[in-house]
Scaffold this motif. Structure first.
Motif, PDB file in Angstrom:
ATOM      1  N   HIS A   9       0.915  -1.194  -0.203  1.00  0.00           N
ATOM      2  CA  HIS A   9      -0.149   0.120   0.033  1.00  0.00           C
ATOM      3  C   HIS A   9       0.763   1.102   0.033  1.00  0.00           C
ATOM      4  N   THR A  10       1.899   1.583   0.704  1.00  0.00           N
ATOM      5  CA  THR A  10       2.944   2.357   0.903  1.00  0.00           C
ATOM      6  C   THR A  10       3.517   2.700  -0.422  1.00  0.00           C
ATOM      7  N   VAL A  11       3.917   1.724  -1.104  1.00  0.00           N
ATOM      8  CA  VAL A  11       4.486   1.877  -2.570  1.00  0.00           C
ATOM      9  C   VAL A  11       3.577   2.324  -3.598  1.00  0.00           C
ATOM     10  N   ALA A  12       2.626   1.819  -3.463  1.00  0.00           N
ATOM     11  CA  ALA A  12       1.453   2.005  -4.645  1.00  0.00           C
ATOM     12  C   ALA A  12       0.757   3.339  -4.284  1.00  0.00           C
ATOM     13  N   LEU A  13       0.559   3.873  -3.010  1.00  0.00           N
ATOM     14  CA  LEU A  13       0.475   5.164  -2.734  1.00  0.00           C
ATOM     15  C   LEU A  13       1.177   6.161  -3.161  1.00  0.00           C
ATOM     16  N   GLN A  14       2.508   5.936  -2.935  1.00  0.00           N
ATOM     17  CA  GLN A  14       3.528   7.080  -3.296  1.00  0.00           C
ATOM     18  C   GLN A  14       3.502   7.240  -4.915  1.00  0.00           C
ATOM     19  N   ILE A  15       3.190   6.212  -5.385  1.00  0.00           N
ATOM     20  CA  ILE A  15       2.909   6.345  -6.939  1.00  0.00           C
ATOM     21  C   ILE A  15       1.826   7.135  -7.386  1.00  0.00           C
ATOM     22  N   ALA A  16       0.655   6.847  -6.943  1.00  0.00           N
ATOM     23  CA  ALA A  16      -0.290   7.479  -7.065  1.00  0.00           C
ATOM     24  C   ALA A  16      -0.546   8.923  -6.592  1.00  0.00           C
ATOM     25  N   LEU A  37      -0.559   0.367 -18.345  1.00  0.00           N
ATOM     26  CA  LEU A  37       0.239  -0.355 -19.190  1.00  0.00           C
ATOM     27  C   LEU A  37       1.719  -0.551 -18.483  1.00  0.00           C
ATOM     28  N   PHE A  38       2.204   0.153 -17.580  1.00  0.00           N
ATOM     29  CA  PHE A  38       3.633   0.030 -17.080  1.00  0.00           C
ATOM     30  C   PHE A  38       3.568  -0.360 -15.693  1.00  0.00           C
ATOM     31  N   PRO A  39       2.772  -0.901 -14.819  1.00  0.00           N
ATOM     32  CA  PRO A  39       2.769  -1.049 -13.479  1.00  0.00           C
ATOM     33  C   PRO A  39       4.102  -1.518 -12.709  1.00  0.00           C
ATOM     34  N   LYS A  40       4.585  -2.605 -13.409  1.00  0.00           N
ATOM     35  CA  LYS A  40       5.832  -3.109 -12.831  1.00  0.00           C
ATOM     36  C   LYS A  40       6.873  -2.300 -13.070  1.00  0.00           C
ATOM     37  N   ALA A  41       7.083  -1.566 -14.020  1.00  0.00           N
ATOM     38  CA  ALA A  41       8.350  -0.665 -14.350  1.00  0.00           C
ATOM     39  C   ALA A  41       8.234   0.393 -13.471  1.00  0.00           C
ATOM     40  N   ILE A  42       7.145   0.945 -13.276  1.00  0.00           N
ATOM     41  CA  ILE A  42       6.770   1.973 -12.215  1.00  0.00           C
ATOM     42  C   ILE A  42       7.249   1.750 -10.862  1.00  0.00           C
ATOM     43  N   ILE A  43       6.834   0.623 -10.431  1.00  0.00           N
ATOM     44  CA  ILE A  43       7.053   0.007  -8.975  1.00  0.00           C
ATOM     45  C   ILE A  43       8.623  -0.275  -8.698  1.00  0.00           C
ATOM     46  N   SER A  44       9.135  -0.634  -9.723  1.00  0.00           N
ATOM     47  CA  SER A  44      10.715  -0.829  -9.646  1.00  0.00           C
ATOM     48  C   SER A  44      11.344   0.395  -9.524  1.00  0.00           C
ATOM     49  N   LEU A  60      -2.197  -0.492  -7.911  1.00  0.00           N
ATOM     50  CA  LEU A  60      -2.097   0.381  -8.556  1.00  0.00           C
ATOM     51  C   LEU A  60      -3.068   0.340  -9.808  1.00  0.00           C
ATOM     52  N   PHE A  61      -3.433  -0.893 -10.176  1.00  0.00           N
ATOM     53  CA  PHE A  61      -4.643  -0.902 -11.307  1.00  0.00           C
ATOM     54  C   PHE A  61      -5.939  -0.101 -10.627  1.00  0.00           C
ATOM     55  N   ILE A  62      -6.109   0.010  -9.494  1.00  0.00           N
ATOM     56  CA  ILE A  62      -7.231   0.885  -8.974  1.00  0.00           C
ATOM     57  C   ILE A  62      -7.113   2.327  -8.975  1.00  0.00           C
ATOM     58  N   ALA A  63      -5.784   2.461  -8.834  1.00  0.00           N
ATOM     59  CA  ALA A  63      -5.321   3.690  -8.764  1.00  0.00           C
ATOM     60  C   ALA A  63      -5.455   4.631 -10.072  1.00  0.00           C
ATOM     61  N   ALA A  64      -5.160   3.630 -10.984  1.00  0.00           N
ATOM     62  CA  ALA A  64      -5.157   3.961 -12.458  1.00  0.00           C
ATOM     63  C   ALA A  64      -6.622   4.454 -12.711  1.00  0.00           C
ATOM     64  N   GLY A  96      -6.964  -6.153   1.144  1.00  0.00           N
ATOM     65  CA  GLY A  96      -6.200  -4.838   0.589  1.00  0.00           C
ATOM     66  C   GLY A  96      -6.967  -4.319  -0.427  1.00  0.00           C
ATOM     67  N   VAL A  97      -7.365  -5.008  -1.620  1.00  0.00           N
ATOM     68  CA  VAL A  97      -8.176  -4.420  -2.745  1.00  0.00           C
ATOM     69  C   VAL A  97      -9.467  -3.678  -2.400  1.00  0.00           C
ATOM     70  N   GLY A  98     -10.217  -4.311  -1.312  1.00  0.00           N
ATOM     71  CA  GLY A  98     -11.293  -3.638  -0.956  1.00  0.00           C
ATOM     72  C   GLY A  98     -11.083  -2.363  -0.430  1.00  0.00           C
ATOM     73  N   VAL A  99      -9.864  -1.961   0.367  1.00  0.00           N
ATOM     74  CA  VAL A  99      -9.657  -1.026   0.914  1.00  0.00           C
ATOM     75  C   VAL A  99      -9.495   0.048  -0.051  1.00  0.00           C
ATOM     76  N   TRP A 100      -8.708  -0.121  -1.295  1.00  0.00           N
ATOM     77  CA  TRP A 100      -8.759   0.574  -2.340  1.00  0.00           C
ATOM     78  C   TRP A 100      -9.796   1.028  -3.172  1.00  0.00           C
ATOM     79  N   ILE A 101     -10.661   0.060  -3.300  1.00  0.00           N
ATOM     80  CA  ILE A 101     -11.911   0.299  -3.948  1.00  0.00           C
ATOM     81  C   ILE A 101     -12.726   1.141  -3.104  1.00  0.00           C
ATOM     82  N   GLY A 102     -12.629   1.401  -1.822  1.00  0.00           N
ATOM     83  CA  GLY A 102     -13.178   2.420  -0.916  1.00  0.00           C
ATOM     84  C   GLY A 102     -12.711   3.639  -1.213  1.00  0.00           C
ATOM     85  N   LEU A 103     -11.224   3.782  -1.573  1.00  0.00           N
ATOM     86  CA  LEU A 103     -10.616   5.068  -1.817  1.00  0.00           C
ATOM     87  C   LEU A 103     -11.230   5.516  -3.110  1.00  0.00           C
ATOM     88  N   ALA A 104     -11.383   4.541  -4.259  1.00  0.00           N
ATOM     89  CA  ALA A 104     -12.008   5.109  -5.375  1.00  0.00           C
ATOM     90  C   ALA A 104     -13.336   5.619  -5.312  1.00  0.00           C
TER      91      ALA A 104
END
Length: 474
Positions: A280-287, A341-348, A369-373, A425-433
């Motif tokens: 969550h910390t990594v994905a949220l940093q990207i978003a 399109l490039f989630p893994k590259a961004i996370i790297s 990150l998919f939900i963030a998109a 965790g996916v449910g938490v991110w759906i709530g954010l959306a």
């Protein structure tokens, strides 16, 4: 630069882009400053990353509250310049009171953060992780006062047509923070190896250097120096202070509601699992990094709309707001596509995606990150529209919308899906959306019907040219 009389909307697009570009870049660079902390702390292990994320979740909400109150200086400055009525003196009074608030409220914010360990334990976090986090938050909270002061100075230079200063100073902050983390986390350059607390110390040093850089920039610029914002700093302006609190407290409530939604999500993730929290910390940093562009556009909208609001130009208010919305939607469309399109590259960029010990975290981060998109469009839209509404000094109803959207709809959904269904965790991110989407729809409706709600002046007054006005619109 004189705005075109034949294509006012096109002129607003250009003016907003010129102002939003440096602000958005400065915001992204600021996220790079925070990302440096994550990158260095991540090397200490998932436990340290989880501990820092809990602390940052609290500090971030408190900082948003500070920025909300002191950020009320933006629409006030813009309106004062638009009215052209004793603008130098009036701007100086607004900035002075904003600095007062930054200092006074900043000290109180540090006190709140010192209770962070108690807050974490009350939410059911792992006691061992909380012990690490408690030490970290006590150090990093000392950066709150200089960060609040820097936010006021940044608003001042941006509203006066010098947003590039914010970009340059934030770039300097990246260098300072990187060197500080490198030295203090691992003990390089002969410094002590402080580990997690070394990263917090680097943040405090960076915040202080940022304030000093703004002071030097303001004193070194002829246009900014003439406002003498540091003169007679002890003199109170009680009416201006009350006006700023009247505008700023609802803005603060809005930002706390939004920041609290994401920080609350971090605490929910802490209950779901340590790996989920790290992902969550990594994905949220990207978003959050991508969000800085529409947020910068929203800041520009506040200034552009606020200028026309002060001038009493009803049609120009609409042009400025819709121009910002168009620009914001164009960008978030691109950022959402990149995440899809490039989630893994961004996370790297944040973690080693090839390391076996990170495999589970990377898979979860990609899902988040998919939900963030998906919610990039509504997240960007609500940020820009909220900025436009602040320009017409409409902050109270948007604060109510924020609480209803982010918490009654968003956080409630996160709790229900994250803790009581297999979605975790996916449910938490759906709530954010859900929360961001509800808020975006309601805010856009209020902006669209701003005339019906009598939020804008009825008459149209064309502003007269003045050097300081051209500094803002150029």
């Amino acid at each position: 630069m004189r705005e075109s009389q034949h294509h006012p909307f096109r002129a607003e697009l250009g003016a907003t882009l010129r102002l939003a570009g440096p602000l958005a870049l400065a915001n992204m660079l600021q996220m790079a400053v925070f990302a440096i902390d994550v990158i260095f702390v991540a090397r200490l292990g998932q436990e340290s990353l989880a501990a820092s994320s809990l602390a940052v979740a609290i500090v971030a909400v408190v900082m948003m509250g500070l920025n909300g109150v002191t950020g009320a200086v933006a629409p006030l400055i813009a309106a004062e310049i638009g009215r052209r009525r004793n603008s130098i003196r009036e701007v100086r009074r607004s900035v002075r009171m904003a600095l007062w608030l930054a200092l006074a409220l900043g000290v109180g914010a540090v006190g709140v953060c010192f209770l962070g360990e108690t807050i974490m334990l009350a939410t059911g976090q792992d006691p061992h992780v909380v012990a690490l986090s408690g030490s970290f938050i006590r150090v990093v909270s000392l950066a709150l006062v200089p960060m609040a002061v820097a936010n006021v100075l940044r608003t001042f230079v941006s509203a006066l047509g010098r947003p590039v200063f914010a970009t340059m100073i934030t770039a300097l902050a990246i260098l300072v923070n990187a060197l500080g983390n490198y030295a203090l986390v691992f003990g390089n350059f002969g410094a002590p190896a402080l580990g997690l607390n070394g990263s917090a110390t680097a943040s405090v040093i960076t915040a202080c250097v940022t304030v000093l850089a703004y002071i030097l920039a303001i004193r070194g610029d002829r246009q900014l120096r003439r406002f003498h914002i540091f003169g007679r700093w002890w003199r109170p302006e009680w009416n201006r202070l009350r006006q700023m609190l009247g505008l700023g407290l609802p803005i603060s409530a809005t930002l706390i509601a939004e920041g609290g939604l994401f920080s609350g999500a971090a605490f929910l993730m802490g209950r779901v699992g340590e790996t989920e929290l790290a992902a969550h910390t990594v994905a949220l940093q990207i978003a959050a990094f991508a969000f800085q562009v529409p947020y910068g556009i929203g800041q520009a909208a506040t200034i552009r709309v606020g200028y026309h609001y002060g001038a009493g130009n009803k049609s120009a208010i609409g042009h400025a707001g819709w121009a910002a919305i168009v620009i914001g939607l164009a960008f978030v469309g691109v950022s959402a596509l990149a995440m899809l399109l490039f989630p893994k590259a961004i996370i790297s960029a944040y973690v080693d995606v090839s390391a076996p010990e990170n495999a589970a975290m990377v898979i979860l981060a990609m899902q988040y990150l998919f939900i963030a998109a998906v919610f990039q469009l509504t997240d960007g839209l609500q940020a820009v529209v909220a900025g436009a509404l602040r320009g017409i000094q409409d902050t109270r109803i948007p604060a109510v919308i924020a609480v209803l959207g982010y918490w009654a709809a968003g956080f409630a959904t996160s709790v229900a899906l994250g803790l009581f269904t297999p979605l975790r965790g996916v449910g938490v991110w759906i709530g954010l959306a859900v929360g961001l989407t509800v808020a975006a729809i309601l805010l856009l409706a209020r902006w669209h019907w701003r005339g019906r709600f009598r939020l804008v002046p009825e008459s149209v007054v064309q502003p007269v040219s003045a050097p300081v006005i051209h500094a803002v619109i150029a």
